[in-house]
Design a protein around this motif. Sequence first.
Motif, PDB file in Angstrom:
ATOM      1  N   LEU A 225     -13.677   4.346 -22.033  1.00 58.57           N
ATOM      2  CA  LEU A 225     -12.638   4.861 -22.930  1.00 58.57           C
ATOM      3  C   LEU A 225     -13.122   6.124 -23.617  1.00 58.57           C
ATOM      4  O   LEU A 225     -14.280   6.205 -24.037  1.00 58.57           O
ATOM      5  CB  LEU A 225     -12.329   3.824 -24.010  1.00 58.57           C
ATOM      6  CG  LEU A 225     -11.303   2.757 -23.674  1.00 58.57           C
ATOM      7  CD1 LEU A 225     -11.222   1.773 -24.821  1.00 58.57           C
ATOM      8  CD2 LEU A 225      -9.956   3.377 -23.417  1.00 58.57           C
ATOM      9  N   ALA A 230      -9.178   6.540 -28.043  1.00 62.26           N
ATOM     10  CA  ALA A 230      -9.165   5.220 -28.686  1.00 62.26           C
ATOM     11  C   ALA A 230      -8.762   5.330 -30.149  1.00 62.26           C
ATOM     12  O   ALA A 230      -7.996   4.504 -30.655  1.00 62.26           O
ATOM     13  CB  ALA A 230     -10.544   4.588 -28.567  1.00 62.26           C
ATOM     14  N   ASN A 233      -5.141   5.797 -30.364  1.00 60.03           N
ATOM     15  CA  ASN A 233      -4.452   4.527 -30.073  1.00 60.03           C
ATOM     16  C   ASN A 233      -4.400   3.634 -31.297  1.00 60.03           C
ATOM     17  O   ASN A 233      -3.387   2.995 -31.567  1.00 60.03           O
ATOM     18  CB  ASN A 233      -5.170   3.791 -28.946  1.00 60.03           C
ATOM     19  CG  ASN A 233      -4.976   4.466 -27.615  1.00 60.03           C
ATOM     20  OD1 ASN A 233      -4.042   5.244 -27.446  1.00 60.03           O
ATOM     21  ND2 ASN A 233      -5.867   4.199 -26.681  1.00 60.03           N
ATOM     22  N   VAL A 234      -5.523   3.585 -32.028  1.00 59.26           N
ATOM     23  CA  VAL A 234      -5.565   2.736 -33.220  1.00 59.26           C
ATOM     24  C   VAL A 234      -4.582   3.254 -34.267  1.00 59.26           C
ATOM     25  O   VAL A 234      -3.909   2.481 -34.948  1.00 59.26           O
ATOM     26  CB  VAL A 234      -7.000   2.684 -33.778  1.00 59.26           C
ATOM     27  CG1 VAL A 234      -7.018   2.003 -35.137  1.00 59.26           C
ATOM     28  CG2 VAL A 234      -7.911   1.948 -32.839  1.00 59.26           C
ATOM     29  N   PRO A 241       3.015   2.148 -26.576  1.00 54.61           N
ATOM     30  CA  PRO A 241       1.563   2.347 -26.554  1.00 54.61           C
ATOM     31  C   PRO A 241       1.140   3.300 -25.446  1.00 54.61           C
ATOM     32  O   PRO A 241       1.789   3.378 -24.403  1.00 54.61           O
ATOM     33  CB  PRO A 241       1.033   0.929 -26.309  1.00 54.61           C
ATOM     34  CG  PRO A 241       2.086   0.033 -26.781  1.00 54.61           C
ATOM     35  CD  PRO A 241       3.377   0.737 -26.555  1.00 54.61           C
ATOM     36  N   PHE A 242       0.047   3.968 -25.727  1.00 51.80           N
ATOM     37  CA  PHE A 242      -0.373   5.074 -24.878  1.00 51.80           C
ATOM     38  C   PHE A 242      -0.483   4.679 -23.408  1.00 51.80           C
ATOM     39  O   PHE A 242       0.054   5.349 -22.529  1.00 51.80           O
ATOM     40  CB  PHE A 242      -1.721   5.606 -25.381  1.00 51.80           C
ATOM     41  CG  PHE A 242      -2.399   6.484 -24.396  1.00 51.80           C
ATOM     42  CD1 PHE A 242      -1.981   7.798 -24.220  1.00 51.80           C
ATOM     43  CD2 PHE A 242      -3.443   6.003 -23.610  1.00 51.80           C
ATOM     44  CE1 PHE A 242      -2.601   8.608 -23.288  1.00 51.80           C
ATOM     45  CE2 PHE A 242      -4.059   6.804 -22.679  1.00 51.80           C
ATOM     46  CZ  PHE A 242      -3.637   8.108 -22.527  1.00 51.80           C
ATOM     47  N   ARG A 243      -1.149   3.617 -23.144  1.00 51.80           N
ATOM     48  CA  ARG A 243      -1.457   3.277 -21.758  1.00 51.80           C
ATOM     49  C   ARG A 243      -0.202   2.840 -20.991  1.00 51.80           C
ATOM     50  O   ARG A 243      -0.012   3.185 -19.826  1.00 51.80           O
ATOM     51  CB  ARG A 243      -2.476   2.150 -21.727  1.00 51.80           C
ATOM     52  CG  ARG A 243      -3.063   1.939 -20.371  1.00 51.80           C
ATOM     53  CD  ARG A 243      -4.460   1.440 -20.500  1.00 51.80           C
ATOM     54  NE  ARG A 243      -4.949   0.923 -19.246  1.00 51.80           N
ATOM     55  CZ  ARG A 243      -6.171   0.446 -19.096  1.00 51.80           C
ATOM     56  NH1 ARG A 243      -6.993   0.428 -20.114  1.00 51.80           N
ATOM     57  NH2 ARG A 243      -6.565   0.001 -17.940  1.00 51.80           N
ATOM     58  N   ILE A 244       0.632   2.112 -21.712  1.00 52.26           N
ATOM     59  CA  ILE A 244       1.896   1.696 -21.098  1.00 52.26           C
ATOM     60  C   ILE A 244       2.704   2.930 -20.716  1.00 52.26           C
ATOM     61  O   ILE A 244       3.234   3.047 -19.599  1.00 52.26           O
ATOM     62  CB  ILE A 244       2.707   0.836 -22.087  1.00 52.26           C
ATOM     63  CG1 ILE A 244       1.881  -0.351 -22.589  1.00 52.26           C
ATOM     64  CG2 ILE A 244       4.014   0.377 -21.479  1.00 52.26           C
ATOM     65  CD1 ILE A 244       1.622  -1.419 -21.591  1.00 52.26           C
ATOM     66  N   ARG A 279       3.474  -2.757 -14.773  1.00 52.45           N
ATOM     67  CA  ARG A 279       2.131  -3.166 -14.378  1.00 52.45           C
ATOM     68  C   ARG A 279       1.924  -4.623 -14.773  1.00 52.45           C
ATOM     69  O   ARG A 279       2.240  -5.022 -15.897  1.00 52.45           O
ATOM     70  CB  ARG A 279       1.166  -2.274 -15.139  1.00 52.45           C
ATOM     71  CG  ARG A 279      -0.271  -2.555 -14.984  1.00 52.45           C
ATOM     72  CD  ARG A 279      -0.983  -1.627 -15.904  1.00 52.45           C
ATOM     73  NE  ARG A 279      -0.532  -1.906 -17.269  1.00 52.45           N
ATOM     74  CZ  ARG A 279      -1.256  -2.549 -18.165  1.00 52.45           C
ATOM     75  NH1 ARG A 279      -2.453  -2.961 -17.854  1.00 52.45           N
ATOM     76  NH2 ARG A 279      -0.808  -2.754 -19.380  1.00 52.45           N
ATOM     77  N   PHE A 281      -0.964  -6.593 -15.319  1.00 52.85           N
ATOM     78  CA  PHE A 281      -1.881  -6.449 -16.453  1.00 52.85           C
ATOM     79  C   PHE A 281      -3.127  -5.748 -15.954  1.00 52.85           C
ATOM     80  O   PHE A 281      -3.837  -6.274 -15.096  1.00 52.85           O
ATOM     81  CB  PHE A 281      -2.244  -7.798 -17.071  1.00 52.85           C
ATOM     82  CG  PHE A 281      -3.133  -7.641 -18.253  1.00 52.85           C
ATOM     83  CD1 PHE A 281      -2.624  -7.124 -19.426  1.00 52.85           C
ATOM     84  CD2 PHE A 281      -4.480  -7.936 -18.189  1.00 52.85           C
ATOM     85  CE1 PHE A 281      -3.434  -6.943 -20.520  1.00 52.85           C
ATOM     86  CE2 PHE A 281      -5.290  -7.751 -19.280  1.00 52.85           C
ATOM     87  CZ  PHE A 281      -4.754  -7.255 -20.448  1.00 52.85           C
TER      88      PHE A 281
ATOM     89  N   GLU B 114      -7.328  -4.394 -26.908  1.00 48.99           N
ATOM     90  CA  GLU B 114      -6.077  -3.885 -26.322  1.00 48.99           C
ATOM     91  C   GLU B 114      -5.544  -2.696 -27.113  1.00 48.99           C
ATOM     92  O   GLU B 114      -4.969  -1.778 -26.536  1.00 48.99           O
ATOM     93  CB  GLU B 114      -5.014  -4.982 -26.282  1.00 48.99           C
ATOM     94  CG  GLU B 114      -5.100  -5.900 -25.077  1.00 48.99           C
ATOM     95  CD  GLU B 114      -6.038  -7.047 -25.306  1.00 48.99           C
ATOM     96  OE1 GLU B 114      -5.976  -7.660 -26.386  1.00 48.99           O
ATOM     97  OE2 GLU B 114      -6.867  -7.325 -24.418  1.00 48.99           O
ATOM     98  N   VAL B 115      -5.751  -2.739 -28.424  1.00 52.30           N
ATOM     99  CA  VAL B 115      -5.316  -1.595 -29.241  1.00 52.30           C
ATOM    100  C   VAL B 115      -6.113  -0.353 -28.854  1.00 52.30           C
ATOM    101  O   VAL B 115      -5.554   0.736 -28.677  1.00 52.30           O
ATOM    102  CB  VAL B 115      -5.487  -1.903 -30.747  1.00 52.30           C
ATOM    103  CG1 VAL B 115      -5.141  -0.697 -31.600  1.00 52.30           C
ATOM    104  CG2 VAL B 115      -4.620  -3.083 -31.146  1.00 52.30           C
ATOM    105  N   ASN B 117      -7.525   0.234 -26.041  1.00 51.94           N
ATOM    106  CA  ASN B 117      -7.144   0.639 -24.686  1.00 51.94           C
ATOM    107  C   ASN B 117      -5.787   1.306 -24.639  1.00 51.94           C
ATOM    108  O   ASN B 117      -5.451   1.954 -23.652  1.00 51.94           O
ATOM    109  CB  ASN B 117      -7.116  -0.584 -23.762  1.00 51.94           C
ATOM    110  CG  ASN B 117      -8.505  -0.998 -23.356  1.00 51.94           C
ATOM    111  OD1 ASN B 117      -9.419  -0.177 -23.323  1.00 51.94           O
ATOM    112  ND2 ASN B 117      -8.676  -2.267 -23.061  1.00 51.94           N
ATOM    113  N   ASP B 119      -3.010  -0.535 -24.853  1.00 50.83           N
ATOM    114  CA  ASP B 119      -2.072  -1.496 -24.290  1.00 50.83           C
ATOM    115  C   ASP B 119      -1.061  -1.978 -25.319  1.00 50.83           C
ATOM    116  O   ASP B 119      -0.036  -2.543 -24.961  1.00 50.83           O
ATOM    117  CB  ASP B 119      -2.834  -2.697 -23.733  1.00 50.83           C
ATOM    118  CG  ASP B 119      -3.595  -2.339 -22.481  1.00 50.83           C
ATOM    119  OD1 ASP B 119      -3.106  -1.486 -21.730  1.00 50.83           O
ATOM    120  OD2 ASP B 119      -4.692  -2.883 -22.271  1.00 50.83           O
TER     121      ASP B 119
END
Lengths: 331, 321
Positions: A225, A230, A233-234, A241-244, A279, A281, B114-115, B117, B119
């Motif tokens: 990461l 990260a 993201n927090v 969410p970013f990855r989604i 996706r 998971f 997950e946060v 990442n 997700d």
Amino acid sequence: MAASVWVFHPRLLSIPPSCISSSSSSNHRIHIRTRIRIICGISNSGISKGTQQLKQQFMNSISKFRHQLVTSPPILPLMNGSKLPIWVCVAVVVLVAAFRVVLSITRRKERPGSVADLVRRGQLRSDRRGISRPLKYEDPFNNPLVKVGKTNSTVEMCGKVYRLAPVTLTQEQQTIHQKRRSRAYQWKRPTIFLKEGDSVPPDVDPDTVRWIPANHPFATTATDLDEDLAQNNVHQKHGVPFRIQAEHEALQRKLEALQNEQKLNKLVIDPTSAKEFERPFNSNARLNDHVEKSSSNNQHQASDSHSPKLDSSPNHFQIASSSPPEEDPSL
Amino acid sequence: MLSTHFLSGATNAKPPLFPATTAFSPLIDPRPKPYPITALLQWNRKPQLSGETPRVVVVTSGKGGVGKTTTTANMGLSLARLGFSVVAIDADVGLRNLDLLLGLENRVNYTVVEVLNGDCRLDQALVRDKRWSNFELLCISKPRSKLPLGFGGKALIWLVDALKSRSEGSPDFILIDCPAGIDAGFITAITPANEAVLITTPDITSLRDADRVTGLLECDGIRDIKMIVNRVRTDMIKGEDMMSVLDVQEMLGLPLLGVIPEDTEVIRSTNRGYPLVLNKPPTLAGLAFEQAAWRLVEQDSMQAVVVEEEPKRGFFSFFGG
């Protein structure tokens, strides 16, 4: 040593009232008093001279007692012959006994293990018993279960009284302990985590390196990461969410590329069926493989023949991906 | 084993009410007290929050099994009951249990991993307790996932910053349940903390670990450390089979936040997933946790501890009553 047992016969106290009249003579009184027999039982085991002396002493004391009784003024005749004092005594004894029984019943309720205690401790359901009270207090120091004694030296909690003792720790003692610890424990918080076998970077203090075993069950030094990513993201508060979102966009791009290549302008993504593209998971790579495979299949099918069904179907992607591999002449 | 709460109010900086005694025999102090305890109860008021919010408190011990997670769960819910918003972070990476104690294990879908990442968002990973809606749980990772240690501590600092800047407002308390030991998990957990609650039991193994952990916390710059002595048995103290609370304090030199008596209700509440402090009627240990939470809010410490159970004396004791 001889053990002596003194037995007092209470039945002999049942004196007829006629005998206790004020006019009764002293001879009568002597007669009555002498009927008070005191039996001195001496065990047969150790009869010796010593016991004989002892017996003699007892006999002397009995005769003295008898003499005192004879010479002492009569008490009972002063009561005018009524049984009132006896009845008062009996009533007091009965009252005391009754009070003790009541007291023991009330205390039994407080005993650990009783039903009331189990209910109080929450081990039994009390809502059906109708003796529970809701938790009304908000101050843990001011509630029915905590009562401080008047002198502030005791506290009663949950029915038990505890003695209090003052805390004697001073600021100086705290400082002494802090100094002791600072001498005993020299420590720097580790700032870098390295696997066993890694080399220490040149600009890092070796004291701040924490070595993690390669087979650590839940800690890893490897991180795929990006730190800034990260952190973002927090701090993300709204939206996808970013990855989604990234995966969704990647998929969208793939599909657009597919559309451009196949010139399937009618192809649209139905939002209801788009869920199927989500996706499962953490299988980004697998999805990409799917997409690539499907696109190759599509390409193959497109080169073979154009199916009107494929054109119109919004699930074309999935249908294409699920096409049997036997159709591929290369396999 | 509780104490009264003093109006003298607060802070360790104040001079102590009682003079220090050098030759102290704390098991059962037979000497007459030189000064009467002038404790006063606080009637009909809520605790006053002192210090800057969010108060980031790490609950640590060094030794395992002394009650860190139990304390976090009970104090967290006590604080929520007192009206403060609380976020409890289970920083035990591999062996998390706080969700079990709170009965929220089925509601943990996302964690901090997950946060990080991307997700999910942070607010999706926070599990709100339905009993007290101002209490939220955040787990740092799932039991089988691995946490990248490169920024474990940093991640918690980001989390605290993100919680501060929430739209619904910063939480009053962030309680971090620290894992046992002084390994990487400990370092991660203490990184964002400003103050620490040290849990210890009155036995020598726990005391040695507690002393070491206190030293590490002080080296790390955490100066506000208070201790909770857990699993105290007055009967054993009376029989001189257990160190008294004042003994423990003399050895560690830390102010007391609370003293929790040994109580079988703790095991029952753990198994039920229902913290002690929500029990109606409350238990002895639950009361002690509540009082400790009160002191935490006011940054206060205990001024008097109970040393033994007073023998019962009554008029009819003469008759065997």
